[in-house]
Scaffold this active site. Sequence first.
Site, PDB file in Angstrom:
ATOM      1  N   SER A 153       4.991  46.335 -26.693  1.00  0.00           N
ATOM      2  CA  SER A 153       5.947  45.401 -26.103  1.00  0.00           C
ATOM      3  C   SER A 153       5.464  43.953 -26.264  1.00  0.00           C
ATOM      4  CB  SER A 153       6.147  45.798 -24.635  1.00  0.00           C
ATOM      5  OG  SER A 153       7.259  45.132 -24.111  1.00  0.00           O
ATOM      6  N   ASP A 210      15.280  52.969 -25.678  1.00  0.00           N
ATOM      7  CA  ASP A 210      14.530  51.939 -24.946  1.00  0.00           C
ATOM      8  C   ASP A 210      15.549  50.979 -24.326  1.00  0.00           C
ATOM      9  OD1 ASP A 210      13.094  49.563 -24.347  1.00  0.00           O
ATOM     10  OD2 ASP A 210      11.584  50.058 -25.867  1.00  0.00           O
ATOM     11  N   HIS A 218      10.781  53.088 -23.319  1.00  0.00           N
ATOM     12  CA  HIS A 218       9.817  51.998 -23.442  1.00  0.00           C
ATOM     13  C   HIS A 218       8.452  52.337 -22.814  1.00  0.00           C
ATOM     14  CE1 HIS A 218       9.084  47.775 -24.350  1.00  0.00           C
ATOM     15  NE2 HIS A 218       8.594  47.565 -23.145  1.00  0.00           N
TER      16      HIS A 218
HETATM   17  N1  LIG Z   1      10.407  47.315 -15.293  1.00  0.00           N
HETATM   18  C1  LIG Z   1       9.047  47.088 -15.595  1.00  0.00           C
HETATM   19  C2  LIG Z   1       9.000  46.081 -16.721  1.00  0.00           C
HETATM   20  C3  LIG Z   1       7.643  45.937 -17.258  1.00  0.00           C
HETATM   21  C4  LIG Z   1       7.276  46.998 -18.246  1.00  0.00           C
HETATM   22  O1  LIG Z   1       8.035  47.887 -18.647  1.00  0.00           O
HETATM   23  N2  LIG Z   1       6.041  46.897 -18.650  1.00  0.00           N
HETATM   24  C5  LIG Z   1       5.544  47.779 -19.661  1.00  0.00           C
HETATM   25  C6  LIG Z   1       5.130  46.907 -20.829  1.00  0.00           C
HETATM   26  S1  LIG Z   1       6.432  45.795 -21.276  1.00  0.00           S
HETATM   27  C7  LIG Z   1       4.341  48.523 -19.158  1.00  0.00           C
HETATM   28  O2  LIG Z   1       3.520  48.934 -19.935  1.00  0.00           O
HETATM   29  N3  LIG Z   1       4.221  48.712 -17.852  1.00  0.00           N
HETATM   30  C8  LIG Z   1       3.066  49.309 -17.236  1.00  0.00           C
HETATM   31  C9  LIG Z   1       3.027  50.807 -17.230  1.00  0.00           C
HETATM   32  O3  LIG Z   1       4.016  51.476 -17.570  1.00  0.00           O
HETATM   33  O4  LIG Z   1       1.959  51.337 -16.909  1.00  0.00           O
HETATM   34  C10 LIG Z   1       8.307  46.585 -14.378  1.00  0.00           C
HETATM   35  O5  LIG Z   1       8.935  45.911 -13.568  1.00  0.00           O
HETATM   36  O6  LIG Z   1       7.116  46.891 -14.239  1.00  0.00           O
END
Ligand SMILES: N[C@@H](CCC(=O)N[C@@H](CS)C(=O)NCC(=O)O)C(=O)O
EC number: 3.1.2.12
Length: 510
Positions: A156, A233, A266
């Site tokens: 991302s 995604d 995603h």
């Molecule tokens: N809806 C998510 C958006 C952020 C998101 O999806 N982050 C991804 C990278 S863009 C991620 O890796 N999140 C941490 C995880 O899943 O451990 C949030 O609010 O945390």
Amino acid sequence: MALANAMSVSLVSSNVCFGGKQEVYSHESREVKCKMSFSVYIPPKATDGTKVPVLYWLSGLTCTEQNFIIKSGFQRYASEEGVVVVGPDTSPRGLHIDGEEDDYDFGTGAGFYVDATQDKWKNNYRMFSYVTQELIPIIEQNFPVISGCQSICGHSMGGHGAIVCALKNPGLYKSVSAFSPIANPSKGKWGQKAFTGYLGNDPKDWEEWDSTYLVQKYNGPPLNLLIDQGSDDTYLAEDLMGKNLVDSCALANVPVIYRLQEGYDHSFFFVSTFIGEHIRHHSKAFDENVVTEQPITATTVGTTEFSLFGPSSADGASLDILKNYEALIVKQEVDIMGQMCDKYLNGKTILTATEEEESCCSCNCCRRGRRFEMKLTDEKGREVLRLKMKNHCCGQCFCFCRYEKLQVFSPTDSKIGSIEESCNCFHKQLMVYSLSNSDPIYSVNGPNCQSCRCCCTGTTFSINNYSTDEKCGTIAKKWSGLAKEALTYADNFCDLMYFEKSPKKDDDDD
Ligand SMILES: N[C@@H](CCC(=O)N[C@@H](CS)C(=O)NCC(=O)O)C(=O)O
């Protein structure tokens, strides 16, 4: 002395994992001017200090150095491939800058791997310089890595960060890969918000940090760029827009393998599914003898295919690599091909096919049905394509109308297409398919004799464009005697393949 301090790191945690060690370190950063943490996986091969290549991983929004090491399962593959993997945090932390903690997509956990230019952020939000200039010498100084042998990947925000780090530092990384990158941040809402904050209001200034623009100016060694994107995604349309980057690569003639993975989202479930393939992709790029670069884009696992040579080009896929070569030699166990090569191939760009694996049936009647793998290598001996046939014997050994399917893979093991023998008892016909098209892209037409390999002294197969029927190549099959013909599957397939310039291209050239 100052240098030694700048390079010193403190161990935060250490766990044995897949025979190696998953560790976390902290240090005082020169670039972002606060304490930073990063993870380091040391594979079993390097635990005694043996130096190995290193892969940098950049995480996405909201992550610390922890998410990837806990959720992706990458250690299994890094352990197998013998690669050190380093994963820095995603931003400076705890600086008490006004607004730093307000949103998940700006400030803490959202450094976007840029060097900020705006007053409030420019002293600390320097994640680009941190990753590309500060971290590399720290890792080389403190861990068993081969200096200069590194690649980069991410997810991302971090997927885009990885691509930008590679585009802005030609040759620094041997390969680059990304999961669901924010591929054209100037056009998406996550990117616009971050770029406005870190870089100011003028979108022209953003282009220096946007891969879709940067790739237009890229003029370095092969990037070996692999991108995986989930088709389901939820951020694809408004934030990620991978297709913009692929189209830009097409315009700039920069090869990219872009795989739209059907049904994936995603999350780290998606990352964990394909992280092994990414680590193998980088591992191959560390091996100088393998060409991971293909002259065209783009394979997909789903139904959609993007091609560097036009979005709807029927013969997209990496089979187009064959257009770079004028001939293919299938190497035989008794090399009488040498004389033929000298005679016909002087000065031509050639590929050589060598059979890699023989297994299963040793009985002669089954040998066409046995499993085999063939490597196609260029003049420097670097692998360009790989052909595989699964074992499908027996029971059909005496059937003239055998159905055979040969799978074509890139050297990094992405499936590109297939070649099928059509069921025709009177003449041999092979159909060449790219991944997404149900119609063949080429047909290979043999003479009107099923058993010609036993009775001919020489045979010519023509390769035709399937849709236009234009001839675009020839396979010259030279009979080389019963004893040798019985030795390999390879010489059943072809001896010498010439790729002619397509008549259409010649017309265009005029
Ligand atoms: N809806 C998510 C958006 C952020 C998101 O999806 N982050 C991804 C990278 S863009 C991620 O890796 N999140 C941490 C995880 O899943 O451990 C949030 O609010 O945390």
